[in-house]
Design a protein around this motif. Structure first.
Motif, PDB file in Angstrom:
ATOM      1  N   MET A 168     -15.435   5.884  -9.850  1.00 15.75           N
ATOM      2  CA  MET A 168     -15.887   4.688 -10.577  1.00 15.75           C
ATOM      3  C   MET A 168     -17.266   4.270 -10.076  1.00 15.75           C
ATOM      4  O   MET A 168     -17.527   4.285  -8.883  1.00 15.75           O
ATOM      5  CB  MET A 168     -14.877   3.548 -10.388  1.00 15.75           C
ATOM      6  CG  MET A 168     -15.240   2.270 -11.132  1.00 15.75           C
ATOM      7  SD  MET A 168     -14.024   0.956 -10.912  1.00 15.75           S
ATOM      8  CE  MET A 168     -12.633   1.616 -11.818  1.00 15.75           C
ATOM      9  N   ASN A 169     -18.127   3.912 -10.983  1.00 18.12           N
ATOM     10  CA  ASN A 169     -19.458   3.430 -10.632  1.00 18.12           C
ATOM     11  C   ASN A 169     -19.387   1.917 -10.404  1.00 18.12           C
ATOM     12  O   ASN A 169     -19.170   1.145 -11.329  1.00 18.12           O
ATOM     13  CB  ASN A 169     -20.455   3.759 -11.753  1.00 18.12           C
ATOM     14  CG  ASN A 169     -21.877   3.434 -11.362  1.00 18.12           C
ATOM     15  OD1 ASN A 169     -22.191   2.307 -10.985  1.00 18.12           O
ATOM     16  ND2 ASN A 169     -22.756   4.417 -11.470  1.00 18.12           N
ATOM     17  N   ALA A 224     -11.068   1.743  -0.465  1.00 22.55           N
ATOM     18  CA  ALA A 224     -10.064   2.812  -0.564  1.00 22.55           C
ATOM     19  C   ALA A 224     -10.637   4.050  -1.252  1.00 22.55           C
ATOM     20  O   ALA A 224      -9.895   4.957  -1.615  1.00 22.55           O
ATOM     21  CB  ALA A 224      -8.842   2.309  -1.322  1.00 22.55           C
ATOM     22  N   HIS A 225     -11.965   4.048  -1.469  1.00 19.84           N
ATOM     23  CA  HIS A 225     -12.666   5.177  -2.106  1.00 19.84           C
ATOM     24  C   HIS A 225     -12.212   5.407  -3.545  1.00 19.84           C
ATOM     25  O   HIS A 225     -12.019   6.533  -3.993  1.00 19.84           O
ATOM     26  CB  HIS A 225     -12.499   6.456  -1.284  1.00 19.84           C
ATOM     27  CG  HIS A 225     -12.924   6.313   0.141  1.00 19.84           C
ATOM     28  ND1 HIS A 225     -14.254   6.144   0.517  1.00 19.84           N
ATOM     29  CD2 HIS A 225     -12.197   6.260   1.293  1.00 19.84           C
ATOM     30  CE1 HIS A 225     -14.334   6.025   1.828  1.00 19.84           C
ATOM     31  NE2 HIS A 225     -13.117   6.072   2.322  1.00 19.84           N
ATOM     32  N   TRP A 226     -12.007   4.317  -4.278  1.00 19.45           N
ATOM     33  CA  TRP A 226     -11.739   4.330  -5.711  1.00 19.45           C
ATOM     34  C   TRP A 226     -10.529   5.195  -6.083  1.00 19.45           C
ATOM     35  O   TRP A 226     -10.626   6.130  -6.869  1.00 19.45           O
ATOM     36  CB  TRP A 226     -12.967   4.792  -6.506  1.00 19.45           C
ATOM     37  CG  TRP A 226     -14.150   3.930  -6.255  1.00 19.45           C
ATOM     38  CD1 TRP A 226     -15.325   4.279  -5.690  1.00 19.45           C
ATOM     39  CD2 TRP A 226     -14.271   2.532  -6.551  1.00 19.45           C
ATOM     40  NE1 TRP A 226     -16.181   3.201  -5.604  1.00 19.45           N
ATOM     41  CE2 TRP A 226     -15.554   2.111  -6.126  1.00 19.45           C
ATOM     42  CE3 TRP A 226     -13.422   1.583  -7.114  1.00 19.45           C
ATOM     43  CZ2 TRP A 226     -16.010   0.810  -6.251  1.00 19.45           C
ATOM     44  CZ3 TRP A 226     -13.869   0.286  -7.240  1.00 19.45           C
ATOM     45  CH2 TRP A 226     -15.147  -0.091  -6.810  1.00 19.45           C
ATOM     46  N   GLN A 227      -9.411   4.850  -5.504  1.00 25.42           N
ATOM     47  CA  GLN A 227      -8.163   5.506  -5.891  1.00 25.42           C
ATOM     48  C   GLN A 227      -7.666   4.943  -7.217  1.00 25.42           C
ATOM     49  O   GLN A 227      -7.901   3.785  -7.537  1.00 25.42           O
ATOM     50  CB  GLN A 227      -7.089   5.282  -4.818  1.00 25.42           C
ATOM     51  CG  GLN A 227      -7.433   5.898  -3.470  1.00 25.42           C
ATOM     52  CD  GLN A 227      -6.331   5.680  -2.462  1.00 25.42           C
ATOM     53  OE1 GLN A 227      -5.199   5.390  -2.819  1.00 25.42           O
ATOM     54  NE2 GLN A 227      -6.672   5.811  -1.184  1.00 25.42           N
ATOM     55  N   GLU A 228      -6.956   5.777  -7.995  1.00 26.43           N
ATOM     56  CA  GLU A 228      -6.413   5.328  -9.267  1.00 26.43           C
ATOM     57  C   GLU A 228      -5.435   4.171  -9.051  1.00 26.43           C
ATOM     58  O   GLU A 228      -5.434   3.188  -9.770  1.00 26.43           O
ATOM     59  CB  GLU A 228      -5.716   6.504  -9.971  1.00 26.43           C
ATOM     60  CG  GLU A 228      -5.285   6.204 -11.394  1.00 26.43           C
ATOM     61  CD  GLU A 228      -6.454   6.093 -12.350  1.00 26.43           C
ATOM     62  OE1 GLU A 228      -6.272   5.541 -13.455  1.00 26.43           O
ATOM     63  OE2 GLU A 228      -7.566   6.556 -11.997  1.00 26.43           O
ATOM     64  N   TRP A 229      -4.598   4.308  -8.031  1.00 26.22           N
ATOM     65  CA  TRP A 229      -3.676   3.240  -7.616  1.00 26.22           C
ATOM     66  C   TRP A 229      -3.838   3.024  -6.121  1.00 26.22           C
ATOM     67  O   TRP A 229      -3.980   3.977  -5.357  1.00 26.22           O
ATOM     68  CB  TRP A 229      -2.223   3.625  -7.930  1.00 26.22           C
ATOM     69  CG  TRP A 229      -1.887   3.529  -9.382  1.00 26.22           C
ATOM     70  CD1 TRP A 229      -2.029   4.499 -10.332  1.00 26.22           C
ATOM     71  CD2 TRP A 229      -1.357   2.385 -10.054  1.00 26.22           C
ATOM     72  NE1 TRP A 229      -1.636   4.042 -11.562  1.00 26.22           N
ATOM     73  CE2 TRP A 229      -1.195   2.743 -11.426  1.00 26.22           C
ATOM     74  CE3 TRP A 229      -0.972   1.103  -9.669  1.00 26.22           C
ATOM     75  CZ2 TRP A 229      -0.700   1.865 -12.381  1.00 26.22           C
ATOM     76  CZ3 TRP A 229      -0.469   0.231 -10.614  1.00 26.22           C
ATOM     77  CH2 TRP A 229      -0.343   0.604 -11.952  1.00 26.22           C
ATOM     78  N   PHE A 230      -3.858   1.784  -5.691  1.00 24.87           N
ATOM     79  CA  PHE A 230      -3.971   1.449  -4.281  1.00 24.87           C
ATOM     80  C   PHE A 230      -3.074   0.246  -3.994  1.00 24.87           C
ATOM     81  O   PHE A 230      -2.669  -0.472  -4.900  1.00 24.87           O
ATOM     82  CB  PHE A 230      -5.429   1.114  -3.929  1.00 24.87           C
ATOM     83  CG  PHE A 230      -5.988  -0.055  -4.700  1.00 24.87           C
ATOM     84  CD1 PHE A 230      -6.479   0.127  -5.988  1.00 24.87           C
ATOM     85  CD2 PHE A 230      -6.000  -1.335  -4.160  1.00 24.87           C
ATOM     86  CE1 PHE A 230      -6.977  -0.939  -6.710  1.00 24.87           C
ATOM     87  CE2 PHE A 230      -6.498  -2.408  -4.877  1.00 24.87           C
ATOM     88  CZ  PHE A 230      -6.987  -2.210  -6.171  1.00 24.87           C
ATOM     89  N   SER A 245     -13.137  -4.973  -4.335  1.00 25.64           N
ATOM     90  CA  SER A 245     -13.605  -4.744  -2.970  1.00 25.64           C
ATOM     91  C   SER A 245     -12.627  -3.863  -2.199  1.00 25.64           C
ATOM     92  O   SER A 245     -13.034  -2.927  -1.496  1.00 25.64           O
ATOM     93  CB  SER A 245     -13.774  -6.096  -2.262  1.00 25.64           C
ATOM     94  OG  SER A 245     -14.142  -5.902  -0.908  1.00 25.64           O
ATOM     95  N   ILE A 246     -11.334  -4.138  -2.357  1.00 24.19           N
ATOM     96  CA  ILE A 246     -10.317  -3.347  -1.662  1.00 24.19           C
ATOM     97  C   ILE A 246     -10.323  -1.910  -2.176  1.00 24.19           C
ATOM     98  O   ILE A 246     -10.249  -0.949  -1.409  1.00 24.19           O
ATOM     99  CB  ILE A 246      -8.926  -3.978  -1.847  1.00 24.19           C
ATOM    100  CG1 ILE A 246      -8.878  -5.359  -1.146  1.00 24.19           C
ATOM    101  CG2 ILE A 246      -7.826  -3.081  -1.289  1.00 24.19           C
ATOM    102  CD1 ILE A 246      -7.610  -6.129  -1.394  1.00 24.19           C
TER     103      ILE A 246
END
Length: 305
Positions: free
Chosen positions: A1-2, A38-44, A33-34
């Motif tokens: 994600m950009n 988390a390096h842009w995970q689909e779900w976090f 921000s979170i």
């Protein structure tokens, strides 16, 4: 994600689509921000105690505002029992936005380079300045430019008030919007609010028919808007148009609700939507209702219409 394009798209959503509360905005930025960390995970996952500290919201406020954000399709979440809740942040920008951003970046670099070259040359040949003028490339605005979006926003209302309104010179309109913001020091948000107000006023909607007119009368319009001194607060539309708008609004609400109810699964929601509104018989037609901004052209009309 950009990250930057996502933030820009979110600001556009708040400006042109739906007004969000401070709590909803705070929670969305906290989740962004979170997810960034988390390096842009689909779900976090994010624990409520973390969300409370970062957003400044109470536990009840988090529950309330995340439900609204989910209904709007901005986020999704899943409860994991006693474990931290899983979240998903919906991507708000399109591939066209990425292309437009790259184009703006390259174009801006070229313009800055040319401008620096002209300025340096003029320093060396000051004695010729009275005979020659430095040439500068004229700025070109694309559909993802904020000033172009304000121009489209104004014309959308003008077109609603007068279906015979002629298509404007978009580059001139966008440049006039830039002057309102950059030279006159108006915020883009205030410009959008004044546009909406004046185009719903019986008198001003027949006089403010271009960004240049808007710029000339901006101070007066803003004062009248803040005092509620317009000639009328009713939009200049017929009863038939009002009924049509109301029906379209109810249809949009129904589609959005069923889409959210199905967990943002359009394939699952489409049969239910089609049962109530037979004309919405393809995913593309449903998407045009869910995300109309993705289908707008510079003319303020949907692509493919």
């Amino acid at each position: 994600m950009n990250y930057l394009l996502q933030i820009r798209a979110f600001d556009d959503y708040r400006l042109y689509e739906t007004k969000l509360s401070s709590g909803q905005v705070s929670l969305w930025y906290t989740l962004m921000s979170i997810n960034n960390k988390a390096h842009w995970q689909e779900w976090f996952t994010a624990a409520n105690i973390v969300l409370e500290r970062l957003s400044g919201l109470s536990r009840q406020g988090i529950v309330k505002n995340r439900n609204v954000l989910k209904q709007l399709g901005l986020i999704d979440f899943q409860s994991n029992g006693r474990k931290a809740t899983s979240y998903h942040v919906s991507k708000l920008y399109t591939s066209n936005s990425v292309q437009g951003s790259l184009q703006d970046s390259v174009q801006g670099s070229v313009q800055d380079s040319l401008q620096d070259s002209v300025q340096n040359s003029s320093t060396l040949i000051k004695h010729k300045q009275n005979k020659t003028k430095s040439s500068r490339r004229k700025r070109v605005y694309d559909q993802d430019d904020d000033f172009m979006k304000l121009a489209i926003y104004l014309f959308k209302f003008i077109k609603e008030n007068n279906q015979d309104a002629r298509k404007p010179n978009w580059q001139e309109w966008a440049d006039d919007m830039r002057k309102i913001v950059e030279i006159d020091k108006r915020s883009k948000h205030d410009v959008a609010l004044v546009i909406k107000w004046c185009q719903q006023d019986a008198f001003w909607s027949t006089n403010i028919l271009s960004p240049s007119k808007l710029r000339k009368q901006f101070d007066q319009l803003k004062v009248k808007m803040s005092l509620g001194n317009g000639s009328t607060t009713e939009p200049r539309v017929s009863k038939q148009e009002e009924a049509k708008k109301k029906a379209n609004k109810e249809r949009s609400k129904f589609v959005l609700y069923k889409y959210s109810e199905a967990g943002n699964d359009l394939e699952k929601a489409l049969p239910i939507i089609k049962d109530k509104y037979p004309e919405i018989d393809t995913p593309d037609k449903a998407l045009r209702i869910l995300f109309p901004e993705r289908y707008l052209t510079a003319g303020g009309v949907e692509v493919g219409n």
